[in-house]
Design a protein around this motif. Structure first.
Motif, PDB file in Angstrom:
ATOM      1  N   VAL A  34      15.129  62.975 -71.781  1.00 15.17           N
ATOM      2  CA  VAL A  34      15.824  62.096 -70.842  1.00 15.17           C
ATOM      3  C   VAL A  34      15.853  60.693 -71.428  1.00 15.17           C
ATOM      4  N   ARG A  35      17.041  60.107 -71.426  1.00 13.45           N
ATOM      5  CA  ARG A  35      17.223  58.713 -71.855  1.00 13.45           C
ATOM      6  C   ARG A  35      17.577  57.889 -70.621  1.00 13.45           C
ATOM      7  N   ILE A  36      16.729  56.904 -70.296  1.00  9.54           N
ATOM      8  CA  ILE A  36      16.958  56.035 -69.145  1.00  9.54           C
ATOM      9  C   ILE A  36      17.194  54.617 -69.630  1.00  9.54           C
ATOM     10  N   GLU A  37      18.191  53.970 -69.064  1.00 17.90           N
ATOM     11  CA  GLU A  37      18.539  52.607 -69.459  1.00 17.90           C
ATOM     12  C   GLU A  37      18.548  51.706 -68.232  1.00 17.90           C
ATOM     13  N   SER A  38      18.098  50.461 -68.412  1.00 18.83           N
ATOM     14  CA  SER A  38      18.106  49.480 -67.322  1.00 18.83           C
ATOM     15  C   SER A  38      19.205  48.452 -67.547  1.00 18.83           C
ATOM     16  N   ASP A  39      19.423  47.619 -66.527  1.00 15.03           N
ATOM     17  CA  ASP A  39      20.456  46.589 -66.639  1.00 15.03           C
ATOM     18  C   ASP A  39      20.075  45.473 -67.612  1.00 15.03           C
ATOM     19  N   THR A  40      18.822  45.465 -68.074  1.00 12.29           N
ATOM     20  CA  THR A  40      18.399  44.490 -69.083  1.00 12.29           C
ATOM     21  C   THR A  40      18.619  45.011 -70.502  1.00 12.29           C
ATOM     22  N   GLY A  41      19.036  46.277 -70.614  1.00 18.45           N
ATOM     23  CA  GLY A  41      19.211  46.889 -71.924  1.00 18.45           C
ATOM     24  C   GLY A  41      17.994  47.661 -72.411  1.00 18.45           C
ATOM     25  N   ALA A  42      16.891  47.601 -71.668  1.00 15.22           N
ATOM     26  CA  ALA A  42      15.689  48.359 -72.041  1.00 15.22           C
ATOM     27  C   ALA A  42      15.964  49.854 -71.894  1.00 15.22           C
ATOM     28  N   VAL A  43      15.409  50.636 -72.830  1.00 20.45           N
ATOM     29  CA  VAL A  43      15.621  52.081 -72.843  1.00 20.45           C
ATOM     30  C   VAL A  43      14.268  52.789 -72.870  1.00 20.45           C
ATOM     31  N   GLY A  44      14.160  53.884 -72.132  1.00 19.46           N
ATOM     32  CA  GLY A  44      12.956  54.702 -72.152  1.00 19.46           C
ATOM     33  C   GLY A  44      13.306  56.164 -72.357  1.00 19.46           C
ATOM     34  N   TRP A  45      12.378  56.906 -72.983  1.00 17.62           N
ATOM     35  CA  TRP A  45      12.597  58.322 -73.288  1.00 17.62           C
ATOM     36  C   TRP A  45      11.493  59.183 -72.679  1.00 17.62           C
ATOM     37  N   GLY A  46      11.892  60.357 -72.163  1.00 19.91           N
ATOM     38  CA  GLY A  46      10.947  61.350 -71.676  1.00 19.91           C
ATOM     39  C   GLY A  46      11.306  62.710 -72.242  1.00 19.91           C
ATOM     40  N   GLU A  47      10.405  63.684 -72.056  1.00 18.95           N
ATOM     41  CA  GLU A  47      10.627  65.010 -72.641  1.00 18.95           C
ATOM     42  C   GLU A  47       9.832  66.065 -71.891  1.00 18.95           C
ATOM     43  N   ALA A  48      10.401  67.263 -71.846  1.00 18.08           N
ATOM     44  CA  ALA A  48       9.688  68.439 -71.345  1.00 18.08           C
ATOM     45  C   ALA A  48      10.201  69.669 -72.068  1.00 18.08           C
ATOM     46  N   ALA A  49       9.307  70.611 -72.318  1.00 21.69           N
ATOM     47  CA  ALA A  49       9.678  71.861 -72.972  1.00 21.69           C
ATOM     48  C   ALA A  49      10.074  72.902 -71.934  1.00 21.69           C
ATOM     49  N   SER A  50      10.990  73.761 -72.322  1.00 25.35           N
ATOM     50  CA  SER A  50      11.298  74.944 -71.526  1.00 25.35           C
ATOM     51  C   SER A  50      10.048  75.814 -71.444  1.00 25.35           C
ATOM     52  N   ALA A  51       9.711  76.268 -70.238  1.00 27.86           N
ATOM     53  CA  ALA A  51       8.504  77.081 -70.066  1.00 27.86           C
ATOM     54  C   ALA A  51       8.694  78.048 -68.903  1.00 27.86           C
ATOM     55  N   PRO A  52       9.607  79.017 -69.042  1.00 23.56           N
ATOM     56  CA  PRO A  52       9.926  79.893 -67.911  1.00 23.56           C
ATOM     57  C   PRO A  52       8.756  80.694 -67.380  1.00 23.56           C
ATOM     58  N   THR A  53       7.781  81.048 -68.246  1.00 19.08           N
ATOM     59  CA  THR A  53       6.638  81.819 -67.757  1.00 19.08           C
ATOM     60  C   THR A  53       5.501  80.937 -67.245  1.00 19.08           C
ATOM     61  N   MET A  54       5.612  79.625 -67.417  1.00 20.58           N
ATOM     62  CA  MET A  54       4.572  78.707 -66.945  1.00 20.58           C
ATOM     63  C   MET A  54       5.043  77.880 -65.746  1.00 20.58           C
ATOM     64  N   THR A  55       6.226  77.277 -65.871  1.00 20.92           N
ATOM     65  CA  THR A  55       6.739  76.426 -64.793  1.00 20.92           C
ATOM     66  C   THR A  55       7.937  77.045 -64.081  1.00 20.92           C
ATOM     67  N   GLY A  56       8.503  78.112 -64.661  1.00 19.41           N
ATOM     68  CA  GLY A  56       9.709  78.696 -64.099  1.00 19.41           C
ATOM     69  C   GLY A  56      10.967  77.933 -64.454  1.00 19.41           C
ATOM     70  N   GLU A  57      10.875  77.012 -65.412  1.00 14.88           N
ATOM     71  CA  GLU A  57      12.014  76.168 -65.758  1.00 14.88           C
ATOM     72  C   GLU A  57      12.497  76.454 -67.177  1.00 14.88           C
TER      73      GLU A  57
END
Length: 374
Positions: A34-57
């Motif tokens: 996930v790439r998130i941007e603010s109105d100041t131009g700051a950017v942040g990154w997040g991540e998650a792995a596919s895990a259908p047998t653990m999280t169902g996602e």
């Protein structure tokens, strides 16, 4: 500040070699960034792995869930991370890994915007150098013995052996042989990833008695607390740890009450992000349960950095930190987190401390159809 843009990005990173565990063979890392941007131009990154047998996602479900939750987060002050998490929970039930990607990205963005490392947003670090559990997951004795000897020579002092791959007595013999190579004085664990019945897991723990194993993780199905308690009663000095079983604070309390586990493995994808893991870690400390912070197999330096900042800030980390970057042939950054001498150093750079290479992301991007959300 206000959040102006949230973009879910599906990626597939190649692995150096397949990772074998109970019922699963992982040959590529299917993740969502996930790439998130603010109105100041700051950017942040997040991540998650596919895990259908653990999280169902899956990758597809996470992209859809993030797109559905965007209206709850867009326009908010990114510094109100708890408020954003609450808004996502109101908008959508479950989908903890999808929520974790957004929550991690907010920590990265706010840290960068305020020139603070992510651990400072979690209360501050208690440790700067953290022991890594070196994962031994070749599914074959000779390869596991070579891997164990190599990791020990590199300076690792904490290890996790993947079991539940074969019959209990065969995996027990492989465990004992690996323990002999590693020797005493190490933290050695094994992990069955729900691969056995309670009866099979009891057979295994009896066969490895006196081997030097510190803890045995998730021997039986995630919802079988009674089975976990049965194995724990038979395990003697070997502690039983819960991983796939833990998706919230009530799960931790349940395992403690039933004497089903003496420690837990905590992941952002199971607990909705960094603050969910922090709350779980504090509860474990109160209950006298050991903690391991772990990344899901295949997660890049983005998610691993989030886990590292959590590991630095938790009250205790008796069972170490399990990153997943060793197995990747490609990362989200040209400067992956470095493991040296079996340890990692906690970054003091702003946010997660990872310089995401957007050209790399484009090379490994997968096209996932998205529908418009009102």
């Amino acid at each position: 500040m206000k959040i102006t843009r949230i973009e879910p990005i599906a990626v597939a990173f190649p692995m150096k070699k397949p990772v074998f565990m109970a019922g699963v063979e992982i040959r590529q890392a299917d993740n969502v960034l996930v790439r998130i941007e603010s109105d100041t131009g700051a950017v942040g990154w997040g991540e998650a792995a596919s895990a259908p047998t653990m999280t169902g996602e899956t990758v597809e479900s996470m992209v859809a869930a993030i797109a559905y939750m965007i209206p709850a987060v867009i326009g908010r002050d990114p510094q109100d991370i708890a408020g954003a998490s609450a808004a996502m929970n109101i908008r959508m039930y479950g989908n903890q890994a999808a929520k974790a990607t957004v929550e991690i990205a907010l920590h990265d963005l706010v840290g960068r915007a305020t020139n603070r490392p992510a651990h400072a947003l979690l209360g501050g670090k208690l440790r700067s150098r953290i022991a890594v559990l070196g994962v031994i997951s070749n599914g074959e004795l000779a390869a596991d013995l070579r891997d164990a000897a190599h990791k020990k020579l590199e300076g690792f002092a904490a290890f996790k052996i993947k079991v539940g791959i074969d019959k209990p007595l065969i995996d027990a013999e492989r465990t004992r042989r690996v323990c002999d190579v590693l020797g005493r004085g190490c933290l050695i664990s094994s992990d069955a990833n729900t691969g056995w019945s309670p009866e099979e897991a009891v057979q295994y723990v009896r066969a490895i008695a006196g081997s030097g194993l510190t803890f045995f993780e998730q021997p039986v199905a995630a919802d079988d607390v009674d089975g976990m308690a049965t194995v724990a009663a038979a395990a003697g000095e070997i502690a039983i740890g819960a991983d796939e079983s833990i998706h919230g604070l009530l799960d931790i309390r349940r395992h403690h009450t039933h004497k089903a586990a003496r420690g837990v493995s905590l992941k952002t994808i199971k607990l909705g992000g960094m603050r969910g893991v922090m709350a779980a870690g504090r509860l474990c400390d109160e209950l006298g349960m050991s903690v391991n912070v772990a990344c899901k197999t295949g997660e890049s330096s983005i998610a691993c950095a989030a886990g590292l900042h959590i590991a630095a800030a938790l009250p205790q980390l008796a069972w170490g930190f399990t990153p997943s970057i060793e197995g990747l042939a490609e990362d989200a950054t040209a400067r992956p987190i470095r493991i040296e001498g079996g340890h990692v150093e906690v970054s003091e750079r702003p946010g997660l401390g990872i310089d995401v290479d957007e050209d790399r992301i484009r090379r490994h991007r997968r096209d996932i159809a998205q529908r418009a959300v009102a």
